[in-house]
Structure formats: structure tokens, C-alpha cells
Design a protein around this motif. Structure first.
Motif, PDB file in Angstrom:
ATOM      1  N   SER A 154      23.585  44.176  49.068  1.00  0.00           N
ATOM      2  CA  SER A 154      24.283  45.049  48.619  1.00  0.00           C
ATOM      3  C   SER A 154      24.042  45.199  46.931  1.00  0.00           C
ATOM      4  O   SER A 154      23.501  44.182  46.398  1.00  0.00           O
ATOM      5  CB  SER A 154      25.908  44.639  48.745  1.00  0.00           C
ATOM      6  OG  SER A 154      26.254  43.653  48.150  1.00  0.00           O
ATOM      7  N   LEU A 163      25.969  44.864  44.504  1.00  0.00           N
ATOM      8  CA  LEU A 163      26.935  43.872  43.858  1.00  0.00           C
ATOM      9  C   LEU A 163      26.233  42.501  43.969  1.00  0.00           C
ATOM     10  O   LEU A 163      26.106  41.754  43.109  1.00  0.00           O
ATOM     11  CB  LEU A 163      28.428  43.852  44.584  1.00  0.00           C
ATOM     12  CG  LEU A 163      29.314  42.927  43.558  1.00  0.00           C
ATOM     13  CD1 LEU A 163      29.393  43.474  42.112  1.00  0.00           C
ATOM     14  CD2 LEU A 163      30.682  43.057  44.308  1.00  0.00           C
ATOM     15  N   ALA A 164      25.634  42.479  45.291  1.00  0.00           N
ATOM     16  CA  ALA A 164      24.965  40.795  45.331  1.00  0.00           C
ATOM     17  C   ALA A 164      23.782  40.898  44.380  1.00  0.00           C
ATOM     18  O   ALA A 164      23.360  39.900  43.732  1.00  0.00           O
ATOM     19  CB  ALA A 164      24.754  40.796  46.798  1.00  0.00           C
ATOM     20  N   VAL A 177      37.248  42.643  41.395  1.00  0.00           N
ATOM     21  CA  VAL A 177      36.501  42.470  42.425  1.00  0.00           C
ATOM     22  C   VAL A 177      35.155  41.850  42.220  1.00  0.00           C
ATOM     23  O   VAL A 177      34.596  40.895  43.103  1.00  0.00           O
ATOM     24  CB  VAL A 177      35.848  44.185  42.436  1.00  0.00           C
ATOM     25  CG1 VAL A 177      34.822  44.245  43.766  1.00  0.00           C
ATOM     26  CG2 VAL A 177      36.976  44.747  42.795  1.00  0.00           C
ATOM     27  N   VAL A 178      34.601  41.569  40.840  1.00  0.00           N
ATOM     28  CA  VAL A 178      33.582  40.804  40.762  1.00  0.00           C
ATOM     29  C   VAL A 178      33.879  39.488  40.678  1.00  0.00           C
ATOM     30  O   VAL A 178      32.913  38.445  41.319  1.00  0.00           O
ATOM     31  CB  VAL A 178      32.973  41.264  39.194  1.00  0.00           C
ATOM     32  CG1 VAL A 178      31.803  40.192  38.738  1.00  0.00           C
ATOM     33  CG2 VAL A 178      32.358  42.464  39.300  1.00  0.00           C
ATOM     34  N   TRP A 225      36.118  38.028  42.709  1.00  0.00           N
ATOM     35  CA  TRP A 225      36.177  37.725  43.994  1.00  0.00           C
ATOM     36  C   TRP A 225      34.903  37.498  44.634  1.00  0.00           C
ATOM     37  O   TRP A 225      34.762  36.692  45.661  1.00  0.00           O
ATOM     38  CB  TRP A 225      37.166  38.821  44.775  1.00  0.00           C
ATOM     39  CG  TRP A 225      37.316  38.625  46.274  1.00  0.00           C
ATOM     40  CD1 TRP A 225      38.523  37.859  46.737  1.00  0.00           C
ATOM     41  CD2 TRP A 225      36.366  39.053  47.273  1.00  0.00           C
ATOM     42  NE1 TRP A 225      38.207  38.036  48.024  1.00  0.00           N
ATOM     43  CE2 TRP A 225      37.136  38.580  48.477  1.00  0.00           C
ATOM     44  CE3 TRP A 225      35.370  39.576  47.509  1.00  0.00           C
ATOM     45  CZ2 TRP A 225      36.658  38.832  49.601  1.00  0.00           C
ATOM     46  CZ3 TRP A 225      34.745  40.070  48.652  1.00  0.00           C
ATOM     47  CH2 TRP A 225      35.464  39.400  49.809  1.00  0.00           C
ATOM     48  N   ALA A 226      34.121  38.576  44.370  1.00  0.00           N
ATOM     49  CA  ALA A 226      32.775  38.447  45.101  1.00  0.00           C
ATOM     50  C   ALA A 226      31.655  37.313  44.587  1.00  0.00           C
ATOM     51  O   ALA A 226      30.975  36.673  45.456  1.00  0.00           O
ATOM     52  CB  ALA A 226      32.007  39.879  44.513  1.00  0.00           C
ATOM     53  N   ARG A 265      33.582  34.334  46.764  1.00  0.00           N
ATOM     54  CA  ARG A 265      33.467  34.244  48.183  1.00  0.00           C
ATOM     55  C   ARG A 265      32.081  34.888  48.496  1.00  0.00           C
ATOM     56  O   ARG A 265      31.563  34.612  49.812  1.00  0.00           O
ATOM     57  CB  ARG A 265      34.404  35.508  48.638  1.00  0.00           C
ATOM     58  CG  ARG A 265      35.779  35.154  48.261  1.00  0.00           C
ATOM     59  CD  ARG A 265      36.458  33.938  49.199  1.00  0.00           C
ATOM     60  NE  ARG A 265      37.800  33.649  48.759  1.00  0.00           N
ATOM     61  CZ  ARG A 265      38.832  34.271  49.570  1.00  0.00           C
ATOM     62  NH1 ARG A 265      38.605  35.011  50.553  1.00  0.00           N
ATOM     63  NH2 ARG A 265      40.064  33.696  49.354  1.00  0.00           N
ATOM     64  N   GLY A 266      31.315  35.580  47.537  1.00  0.00           N
ATOM     65  CA  GLY A 266      29.920  35.954  47.965  1.00  0.00           C
ATOM     66  C   GLY A 266      29.991  37.548  48.528  1.00  0.00           C
ATOM     67  O   GLY A 266      30.822  38.000  49.257  1.00  0.00           O
ATOM     68  N   ALA A 267      29.098  38.301  47.743  1.00  0.00           N
ATOM     69  CA  ALA A 267      29.256  39.642  48.027  1.00  0.00           C
ATOM     70  C   ALA A 267      28.322  39.855  49.305  1.00  0.00           C
ATOM     71  O   ALA A 267      27.319  38.917  49.656  1.00  0.00           O
ATOM     72  CB  ALA A 267      28.525  40.415  47.064  1.00  0.00           C
ATOM     73  N   PRO A 268      28.336  40.846  49.990  1.00  0.00           N
ATOM     74  CA  PRO A 268      27.644  41.244  51.139  1.00  0.00           C
ATOM     75  C   PRO A 268      26.166  41.157  50.859  1.00  0.00           C
ATOM     76  O   PRO A 268      25.731  41.881  49.961  1.00  0.00           O
ATOM     77  CB  PRO A 268      27.876  42.917  51.701  1.00  0.00           C
ATOM     78  CG  PRO A 268      29.428  42.780  51.060  1.00  0.00           C
ATOM     79  CD  PRO A 268      29.383  42.199  49.651  1.00  0.00           C
ATOM     80  N   GLU A 269      25.428  40.512  51.792  1.00  0.00           N
ATOM     81  CA  GLU A 269      23.877  40.474  51.445  1.00  0.00           C
ATOM     82  C   GLU A 269      23.349  41.646  51.301  1.00  0.00           C
ATOM     83  O   GLU A 269      23.616  42.624  52.181  1.00  0.00           O
ATOM     84  CB  GLU A 269      23.521  39.410  52.433  1.00  0.00           C
ATOM     85  CG  GLU A 269      21.982  39.223  52.212  1.00  0.00           C
ATOM     86  CD  GLU A 269      21.519  38.142  53.360  1.00  0.00           C
ATOM     87  OE1 GLU A 269      20.279  37.669  53.297  1.00  0.00           O
ATOM     88  OE2 GLU A 269      21.987  37.773  54.204  1.00  0.00           O
TER      89      GLU A 269
END
Length: 371
Positions: free
Chosen positions: A328, A330-331, A315-316, A318-319, A322-326
Motif C-alpha cells: 500500500s 502507506l506502507a 492512522v499513521v 496505528w499503521a 500494527r503494520g500497514a497493508p503490504e
């Protein structure tokens, strides 16, 4: 002056060094009721230790496998304590059928109660001491279905390790002849082409042994694929496994591992307790009121922990691409922490989410990004 030796009172025994051992006599022991029976398990000969409510010794016995079941059948309902080791879950199920209460104690919690020399009698007494502690933590007895699924994971893990050993051995051998390949099963094709290709000048013995390695690797791969198909098929038919797969990073194999190895979630008061049980919390070395946190403790269930970390890493990564949701969590973590640290923290959050989902019987809900 020489002190005159006096015999000990009735019911008190003496050891060879002259120390008084607080052991009741056979006559006094028979008058006390056994409340806990501790068993040091073995293949054929079991050491049994009976203790009263005040902790005093009622009996010490050495029983064969056939005598053990008959002995517990004659005993009134009481607590039977054992170490959570090989065959303990089988005996736990059998003893529960006899009407007793079973307590499985982790071996690491029994060790501090062993007095002086280690032997079967001392181990059984230590098990009784540990099981009688009010703050002791116990292992839940697994049913046959859980152990059958655990066997699938253990077999798959063994085959994966054997395939890795064969691949690394083949890489090492061919490196001596100038053929170098990267690590990983995905690069086995390069080694296969080098062994079977006519353009590579390899001795006939090297080609023959290399094909033997490749055949064994193919056999292991085929068996691994079959076991994974079996796991996916079982995961597709279970309500709990379907719910777990709604979490990003948890697939059918991880969902089946949680169902096979984890105890009922009601045993944990909160999600952090479940994460700590998995070993996904920092190792503490705090003292004097100062909190000192270290690396991940890794003191829990390794199968679930490793699978959660693998899923979190996916998941990390991929984020990160592609970029994690702003806004969030994770971001924010990716902006200030290394990827592996973020993956471990995400695995901890996944474990807490699993606890919440299974206790509340709800599917995963994505967190709302901060404004």
C-alpha cells in the motif's frame, strides 16, 4: 524660467501637492451607471465606494448603519463587494435578499490595492479594485446554519485553550513545591491527588488555590464534553457527515467541521485545489524556472486542517504499530519517511478524497494495494 500655471481641465481635480487626480466631477459622475459598490464594513459607520464599468469613481459616501440598508435598497442590481471579515456573512445574506450580487474578498488580497495612506475611503476603493479583477478569488457567503455550527467549534476551541492554560498554570505552581506532572489533561489526576492528599506537605494557601484551579478545569471539561455530544448528535443525523466518516481518520467532529467551514465542493475544480485551500500543500518559493518547495503553507482553513492532521497522525501511528497493508501507499511511505511527514501527506490525500466523495456523492473506497 518659471512655468506658467494653467488650471486643470473640467472634471480633473488637483491635490495639495499639485498632482492631477483622475476624479470625475459630480456632474460627469451622475451620467455613469454604477456596476460595483464596495463597502468598508464597520460597527456603525460604513464607507461606500461606487465605481462604473471602466473603474471610474461614481460616488464616495459615508453612511450610518440605518442609512446603509436603505441606500442599497434604492440602488439598481449590481455587484456589492466587501472584505471577508466580521459581520460580512450577515451583510452578505441581507444584501442578497435585496437582489444584489455579493462578492467577499479575502483581506490579504485587498491590501495590495490600497494606495498610499490607509483610511476608510482608500480601503473601500481598494475593495472595488480587487473585486473587479477577473482572476480574483472570493469567499462563499455562509448561511445561518453553517455559522451556528461554526460557533460550536469556536466555543469548544476556546474552552480547550482555557483548560490548557489552567492546567499548565497549576503544573507550574506545584512544580515550585516539588510536585511534577507530565503535560496533558490525562495527568490532572496526579495534581489532584497531590493537592488533596494528606501525605503531601503543602501550605493551606496552595491547597486552596489549587482546588480553585481544579474546579475551573472540571467546569471547562464538562462544557467541552457537552459540546462534543452535540456535535456527535448532529453528525449522526446528516447524510454528508455519515459519508465523510467512512474515511479512516475522519470522525464526527472532523465531519461536522468540514460541513460547517468548507464552501461547496463545486467551487473547486479538483481535489488538489481543496487541499491547497486548506493549506496542506508545500510553500513555494520558486523562481527562474527552478521549483523550490518548503514546509506546509498553513495558509488555509485552520480548523479543518488541524483536525485532518490529527486524524492522519492517529492512522499513521496505528499503521506503525500494527503494520500497514503490504504494497500500500502507506506502507511504502512509512518505509522511507518520518511519521509526521507521512501524516501530513496522508492528510492531503484525505482532503482530496473528501472532495471526490462529496462531488461524486459516493462513500470512501479503500485504494487497492500495488502488486
Amino acid at each position: 524660467s518659471v512655468m506658467e500655471w494653467m488650471p486643470p481641465p473640467d472634471g480633473i481635480a488637483m491635490c495639495q501637492c499639485g498632482d492631477v487626480l483622475n476624479r470625475p466631477t459630480r456632474k460627469g459622475a451622475s451620467m455613469k451607471k454604477v456596476t460595483i459598490v464596495a463597502v468598508d464594513l464597520a460597527k456603525r459607520v460604513f464607507q461606500v465606494h461606487g465605481a462604473a464599468a471602466d473603474g471610474s469613481v461614481v460616488f464616495r459616501k459615508k453612511l450610518s448603519r440605518a442609512q446603509f440598508s436603505a441606500f442599497l435598497t434604492r440602488q439598481p442590481s449590481c455587484i456589492v463587494a466587501m472584505e471577508a471579515c466580521a459581520t460580512s456573512h450577515y451583510w452578505g445574506r441581507e444584501i442578497i435578499k435585496l437582489g444584489h450580487t455579493v462578492r467577499l474578498v479575502p483581506p490579504i488580497y485587498v491590501k495590495p490595492f490600497v494606495k498610499r495612506h490607509k483610511n476608510d475611503a482608500a480601503d473601500a476603493e481598494a475593495i472595488a479594485e480587487a473585486a473587479s479583477r477577473p482572476t480574483m478569488r472570493f469567499v462563499a457567503v455562509k448561511n445561518e446554519q453553517q455559522q451556528a455550527r461554526a460557533m460550536i467549534f469556536r466555543a469548544r476551541d476556546l474552552l480547550v485553550r482555557q483548560r490548557t492554560q489552567l492546567t499548565n498554570a497549576l503544573r507550574g505552581h506545584l512544580a515550585e513545591f516539588g510536585i511534577v506532572a507530565a503535560q496533558g489533561i490525562v495527568h490532572i489526576k496526579k495534581l489532584n491527588d497531590a493537592i488533596n492528599g494528606l501525605e503531601t506537605r503543602l501550605p493551606s494557601t496552595v491547597r486552596e488555590i489549587g482546588r480553585m484551579y481544579l474546579d475551573q478545569i472540571a467546569v471547562c471539561t464538562e462544557k467541552i464534553v457537552d459540546l462534543e455530544k452535540k456535535l456527535r448528535a448532529e453528525a449522526a443525523g446528516g447524510e454528508v457527515t455519515k459519508r465523510l466518516q467512512t474515511v479512516p481518520g475522519i470522525g464526527p467532529i472532523t465531519a461536522m467541521a468540514i460541513e460547517a467551514f468548507a464552501p461547496p465542493m463545486e467551487n473547486f475544480r479538483r481535489g488538489r485545489d481543496f487541499a491547497a485551500w486548506l493549506g496542506l500543500v508545500p510553500l513555494q518559493k520558486s523562481t527562474g524556472g527552478k521549483q523550490i518547495l518548503g514546509k506546509t503553507s498553513k495558509m488555509g482553513q485552520r480548523d479543518i486542517r488541524s483536525l485532518l492532521i490529527i486524524g492522519a497522525v492517529a492512522v499513521v501511528q496505528w499503521a506503525a504499530r500494527r503494520g500497514a497493508p503490504e504494497g500500500s501507499w502507506l506502507a511504502r511511505m512509512l518505509g522511507r519517511k518520518p511519521l509526521l511527514v507521512v501524516a501530513i501527506a496522508l492528510a492531503n490525500k484525505m482532503a482530496r478524497a473528501v472532495w471526490a466523495m462529496l462531488t461524486k456523492k459516493e462513500n470512501y473506497r479503500a485504494p487497492v494495494a500495488a502488486a
